[in-house]
Motif scaffolding. Structure first.
Motif, PDB file in Angstrom:
ATOM      1  N   ALA A  90       0.878  -1.178   0.000  1.00  0.00           N
ATOM      2  CA  ALA A  90       0.000   0.000   0.000  1.00  0.00           C
ATOM      3  C   ALA A  90       0.909   1.220   0.000  1.00  0.00           C
ATOM      4  O   ALA A  90       1.688   1.414   0.928  1.00  0.00           O
ATOM      5  CB  ALA A  90      -0.906  -0.014   1.217  1.00  0.00           C
ATOM      6  N   GLU A 162      -6.291   2.231  -1.755  1.00  0.00           N
ATOM      7  CA  GLU A 162      -5.213   1.261  -1.564  1.00  0.00           C
ATOM      8  C   GLU A 162      -5.724   0.039  -0.804  1.00  0.00           C
ATOM      9  O   GLU A 162      -5.432  -1.100  -1.170  1.00  0.00           O
ATOM     10  CB  GLU A 162      -4.041   1.885  -0.792  1.00  0.00           C
ATOM     11  N   GLN A 165      -7.862  -2.107  -2.978  1.00  0.00           N
ATOM     12  CA  GLN A 165      -7.048  -2.971  -3.849  1.00  0.00           C
ATOM     13  C   GLN A 165      -6.494  -4.148  -3.054  1.00  0.00           C
ATOM     14  O   GLN A 165      -6.486  -5.287  -3.525  1.00  0.00           O
ATOM     15  CB  GLN A 165      -5.890  -2.169  -4.456  1.00  0.00           C
ATOM     16  N   LEU A 169      -7.166  -8.063  -3.911  1.00  0.00           N
ATOM     17  CA  LEU A 169      -6.052  -8.865  -4.422  1.00  0.00           C
ATOM     18  C   LEU A 169      -5.676 -10.011  -3.481  1.00  0.00           C
ATOM     19  O   LEU A 169      -4.821 -10.836  -3.810  1.00  0.00           O
ATOM     20  CB  LEU A 169      -4.826  -7.972  -4.689  1.00  0.00           C
TER      21      LEU A 169
END
Lengths: 258, 426
Positions: A90, A162, A165, A169
């Motif tokens: 991040a 961030e 994501q 992920l």
């Protein structure tokens, strides 16, 4: 010792305006699976460099040492291979991508990682459903998926993006580089909760921070103090309060004396 | 008099046999202008960055009468297959510069004329303005003349120009005209495509009437060996709109030159474009926007992506005449260089004689951003795909300026067909 993440004697330098500058001067650090560790330290001590070297940024030259991630030589891998292997960074300053739609970007990333991990790709409908749910949990405005990646986002929105994501992920090891900087208390709590939701025996994290505040919400298993490119001290979560009370000077002086 | 000799230096000699055979007052005037100036060399300011060496050294023959129908059909099918909506559009097809009725498909609602039936050269593209226009005037065989009566919303039409190059050097010089009456509207998609070696030298004379709106997208998909030097003259009446966009992808050497004149108050012009070139391609986007009346608006954004040894040229002049108070002008040229051998030559020019105007312009040039690349790769996106996403994003911001949705879809489909995956999509 077969740790989850094993950093040994890591030295790295950067070429700054033709001058080679040694930043990491022998970092030793191991993080077992399921643990959250924090790194604290004064500005310029090498915290962010460590995060970039682990994520595979090419500006830094590793001159000595090794990093094993789940038994693999992390430093030999491309950045995208590291992501596929489960590493996530991040960013302290998330990068703007004008002209790139946030949802498309996220789906491209998720499917690239899923492909590399041998998982089925998500179709548009399944992806959007997951992304919307995750965005809602981070109290993100619905239109943030439709906008261009980080373009025109406030500091807080970028940090949430961030964490979004990271959530999508599904990393097994996340590095949070000053994810708390520029966040107000509410945003800090939301971001910390987002990370806490990922905590499991299969998830480890390295939290880089200046402030003890984040560590109130995101209680680490271990805290490391970094100075002049080395870890000079490690301890339990109580170390954060001590640093907050007394500053780094005391620890730096002790390290000098030792 | 005014004879062009095959032994003259420079590329004009390559057209000598055909030029010396021309008839008619306009063509003779053009021949006279050519005899005085020759074709431009790099000593000519307007051609400083673009050399005509690519024309080669062999004399250019006129296109043969008739053409290989199977070859033309295959090429047309390939163009139409780019996007489903392209195949359904009304279309006028020219092969080697001459109308091919059997390939065309024009509804009755549109008035289409042809230059070879009633040759008129228009008023703006005076032969002495530019040698390439004079060459066209001297040698024009055919061309499409679209006219829309006042108040008529005429929909959309594609003008598809196919070049079929062969053994012998060949050139064609179509003369087009588009004219919109007051309050009329039309959307034109000009497609230039071809294969083999040829020289395409079109001139388009445009008149946009009062409060009329012409949307004009040019897709330059010429064959890899082609030389394509096109000139557009547009005259825009009060409250009229000429909204143009050129996408340049093909040709060994291509120049898209636009002269737009805002002739009466509250006219609007867009001269936008994008090009993506590789290998040793040269792509030139040149424009002169003249504000000849008050309260007019001009907008220009041109983006270039250059790989290999490709060279992009941008010359953009905005001329604001003394009467053109309250002019609002904006010009931006940006280039992304993907290789150390790629080059952009950018020459923005503002020439302002009025004192109450708002004109801004800018130019940028750079490589792909390392921070952006690393950000994408750190999210698991492989490097090749990450580069593609950033290149697409850069061009996409230009393609987004195509206001006709069908034309924009077609542009994007062509980019996908030629350069793979559309940016950011999984």
């Amino acid at each position: 010792m077969s740790q989850f993440l094993e950093i040994s004697g890591l030295k790295a330098r950067i070429d700054a305006d033709g001058q080679e500058k040694q930043i990491l001067r022998g970092v030793d650090l191991s993080i077992p699976p399921g643990e959250v560790h924090a790194i604290m330290g004064p500005n310029g001590c090498g915290k962010s460099t460590l995060s970039y070297v682990l994520a595979g940024r090419e500006d830094y030259e590793v001159t000595a040492g090794s990093v094993l991630f789940k038994g693999q030589d992390l430093l030999a891998m491309e950045p995208e291979e590291r992501a596929a292997a489960g590493l996530f960074l991040a960013f302290q300053a998330p990068v703007e991508l004008p002209g790139v739609n946030n949802a498309n970007f996220l789906r491209t990333a998720v499917n690239a990682v899923r492909r590399a991990r041998g998982q089925d790709e998500l179709d548009a409908v399944a992806f959007l459903k997951l992304a919307r749910t995750a965005a809602k949990e981070l109290s993100m405005a619905p239109d943030m998926l439709k906008r261009n990646v980080n373009v025109g986002f406030s500091g807080g929105e970028k940090k949430r993006n961030e964490v979004l994501q990271m959530t999508m992920l599904e990393p097994s090891f996340a590095i949070l580089d000053e994810t708390d900087s520029g966040l107000d208390v509410d945003a800090l709590r939301i971001v910390a909760e987002g990370v806490n939701r990922l905590r499991s025996p299969q998830f480890s994290a390295l939290v880089i921070t200046h402030h003890q505040k984040l560590l109130d919400y995101l209680v680490p298993d271990r805290i490391h103090v970094m100075a002049q490119g080395r870890i000079i001290l490690s301890g339990g979560p109580e170390l954060a309060r001590e640093i907050d009370r007394e500053g780094y000077t005391k620890f730096l002086a002790e390290a000098e004396a030792a | 008099m005014n004879a062009i000799s095959t032994t003259m230096p420079g590329p004009l000699a390559l057209f000598a046999d055909r030029l010396n055979g021309v008839a008619g007052a306009e063509r003779h005037a053009a021949l006279g202008a050519l005899a005085r100036t020759g074709l431009p060399s790099r000593r000519t300011e307007a051609w400083k960055y673009t050399a005509l060496r690519a024309l080669g050294t062999a004399s250019f023959a006129a296109p043969a009468a008739g053409y290989d129908t199977a070859r033309a059909q295959a090429l047309l099918d390939h163009v139409l297959a780019t996007h489903e909506s392209l195949a359904t559009l009304a279309r006028v097809v020219l092969v080697n510069g001459t109308h091919a009725p059997e390939l065309s498909h024009v509804p009755d609602t549109l008035q289409v004329g042809f230059f070879n039936q009633s040759p008129t050269f228009g008023v703006q593209a005076a032969p002495d303005r530019d040698p390439l226009v004079a060459l066209n005037t001297a040698l024009a065989e055919d061309g499409v003349m679209l006219s829309v009566a006042a108040g008529v919303k005429a929909g959309q039409v594609a003008v598809i120009s196919l070049g079929l190059g062969g053994e012998q050097a060949m050139s064609y010089h179509p003369r087009h005209a588009i004219s919109l009456g007051a309050g009329a509207s039309l959307s034109v998609l000009s497609v230039h495509a071809g294969e083999g070696a040829y020289f395409h030298n079109p001139v388009t004379d445009i008149h946009v009437g009062e409060s009329a709106e012409l949307r004009h997208v040019t897709l330059q998909l010429e064959g890899v060996e082609a030389v394509s030097l096109g000139t557009v003259y547009a005259d825009i009446a009060g409250h009229g709109v000429y909204d143009s966009f050129a996408l340049g992808l093909g040709g060994a050497l291509a120049r898209h030159e636009v002269h737009a004149r805002l002739a009466a108050p509250h006219a609007l012009v867009h001269v936008n474009g994008a090009q993506r070139l590789g290998g040793r391609q040269v792509g030139d986007m040149t424009s002169v926007i003249t504000h000849a009346a008050s309260d007019c608006v001009s907008r220009q954004t041109v983006r270039n992506v250059l790989d290999g040894h490709a060279r992009g040229v941008f010359q953009g002049k905005v001329l604001v005449e003394r009467v053109a108070q309250k002019t609002d002008g904006y010009q931006m040229n940006q280039a992304l260089l993907l290789s150390p051998d790629a080059e952009i030559d950018a020459k923005p020019e503002l020439e302002i004689y009025a004192d109450d105007v708002k004109c801004s312009h800018g130019a940028t040039v750079g490589a792909l951003d390392d921070d952006q690349l690393f950000y994408l790769r750190s999210r698991g996106v492989p490097e090749i795909q990450a580069r593609q996403i950033l290149i697409d994003a850069f061009l996409d911001e230009a393609l987004a300026l195509v206001t006709d949705e069908t034309a924009q879809d077609i542009c994007r489909a062509i980019m996908t067909e030629r350069f793979g995956q559309k940016g950011g999509q999984a």
